[in-house]
Design an enzyme around this catalytic site. Sequence first.
Site, PDB file in Angstrom:
ATOM      1  NE  ARG A 182       6.910  21.453   5.232  1.00 18.41           N
ATOM      2  CZ  ARG A 182       5.853  21.492   4.384  1.00 18.41           C
ATOM      3  NH1 ARG A 182       4.655  20.786   4.667  1.00 18.41           N
ATOM      4  NH2 ARG A 182       5.999  22.289   3.209  1.00 18.41           N
ATOM      5  CE  LYS A 206       7.132  24.973   6.864  1.00 25.23           C
ATOM      6  NZ  LYS A 206       8.187  25.598   6.395  1.00 25.23           N
ATOM      7  CG  HIS A 277      13.664  19.359   5.417  1.00 23.25           C
ATOM      8  ND1 HIS A 277      12.541  19.418   6.135  1.00 23.25           N
ATOM      9  CD2 HIS A 277      13.742  20.327   4.557  1.00 23.25           C
ATOM     10  CE1 HIS A 277      11.825  20.140   5.464  1.00 23.25           C
ATOM     11  NE2 HIS A 277      12.424  20.765   4.496  1.00 23.25           N
ATOM     12  NE  ARG A 280       9.457  18.878   2.570  1.00 24.64           N
ATOM     13  CZ  ARG A 280       8.106  18.850   2.366  1.00 24.64           C
ATOM     14  NH1 ARG A 280       7.209  17.852   2.364  1.00 24.64           N
ATOM     15  NH2 ARG A 280       7.375  20.136   1.675  1.00 24.64           N
ATOM     16  CG  HIS A 303       7.034  22.965  -1.609  1.00 24.34           C
ATOM     17  ND1 HIS A 303       8.269  22.239  -2.284  1.00 24.34           N
ATOM     18  CD2 HIS A 303       7.406  22.817  -0.467  1.00 24.34           C
ATOM     19  CE1 HIS A 303       8.964  21.717  -1.490  1.00 24.34           C
ATOM     20  NE2 HIS A 303       8.460  22.216  -0.153  1.00 24.34           N
ATOM     21  CE1 TYR A 312      12.471  20.147   1.210  1.00 23.75           C
ATOM     22  CE2 TYR A 312      12.143  22.015   0.078  1.00 23.75           C
ATOM     23  CZ  TYR A 312      12.235  21.434   1.210  1.00 23.75           C
ATOM     24  OH  TYR A 312      11.590  21.826   2.220  1.00 23.75           O
TER      25      TYR A 312
END
Length: 329
Positions: A182, A206, A277, A280, A303, A312
């Site tokens: 990211r 994250k 993005h 990605r 993830h 994705y």
Amino acid sequence: MTDPADDHFLPHRLQLSSFEGQDTSALAAINNSQPLNPAQSYLIGLSSAASRKTMSSFLNIVAKMLGFSALQSCAWGSLRRHHIRGLLEMLSASGRAPATINTYLSALKGTAREAWMMKLMDTESYQRIQAVRAVRGSRLARGRALAVGEIHALFRCCEEDSACRGPRDAAMLAVMLGCGLRRSEVTDLDYASILLQEQALLVRGKGNKERLAFMPESVWRRIHIWTATIRGEQDGPLFTRIRAGDSVTYERMTPQAVYHILSERRTQSGIDECAPHDLRRTFASMMLDNGEDLITVRDAMGHASVTTTQKYDRRGDERLRRAADKLNF
């Protein structure tokens, strides 16, 4: 039949006066020794600054729909099930996608839980709010994967730039395409994030979760060119700002700067519109196209769920296009 409620705190009719929210910091209340309301308490408990910013914006929008000036002044403890359902209907009528509406619902449920924990909401009202079901439905996935020719054009554009920005941008785009990072993860990288023996980057994603991003040879080579010939081996951000006059600094770049750099390079290379993005998404699609399983790609992208990883995958669009092209009338 509506739920019983202390409606004297909330308007009987929801007011859709404005959907423009502004970001506020829940931490400011602590710094100023002010009592937190449930929404601020919920925001502080979120795992990342990006999540706090998004949910803060959503809760500000909801507060204005309820007739309050901002989330700090909203009487969250007086929310009831019929208020939540009314909000969801209004968000749906405004054209928001189901996934977005469910994010609003998650923020509202989290705020209700904080109100209950702070004894501002009774148990029955809290349980009824938690029982509100998510909105069903889906929309076509946004974004795209870049074609091989577009990737080559991007790197050719950077390599033809003789200024210091050329190698920096090439290395940065290579990390995003070859490791699936990211843009916030890219700007958070330090020189110390490079693990020479593993030929990998130590990435903090994250939820403050660390993972190893192993670099393909092409990424490793571009990182080496940037650090060995221009940046140097000093501590600090891996990708730094470059000022006018080709002056390399050791100041950290912002995620918005990454967006601007890609936009600029995309325009120079003449490829179609794309966002950070999308790099990605390209990484995920290429990994899957190379035969890697979803679990491996999920771990590489950081993830929590395979379901997120599947979103994705952009190979399906091309497959459907090829199938349609075979039809001949």
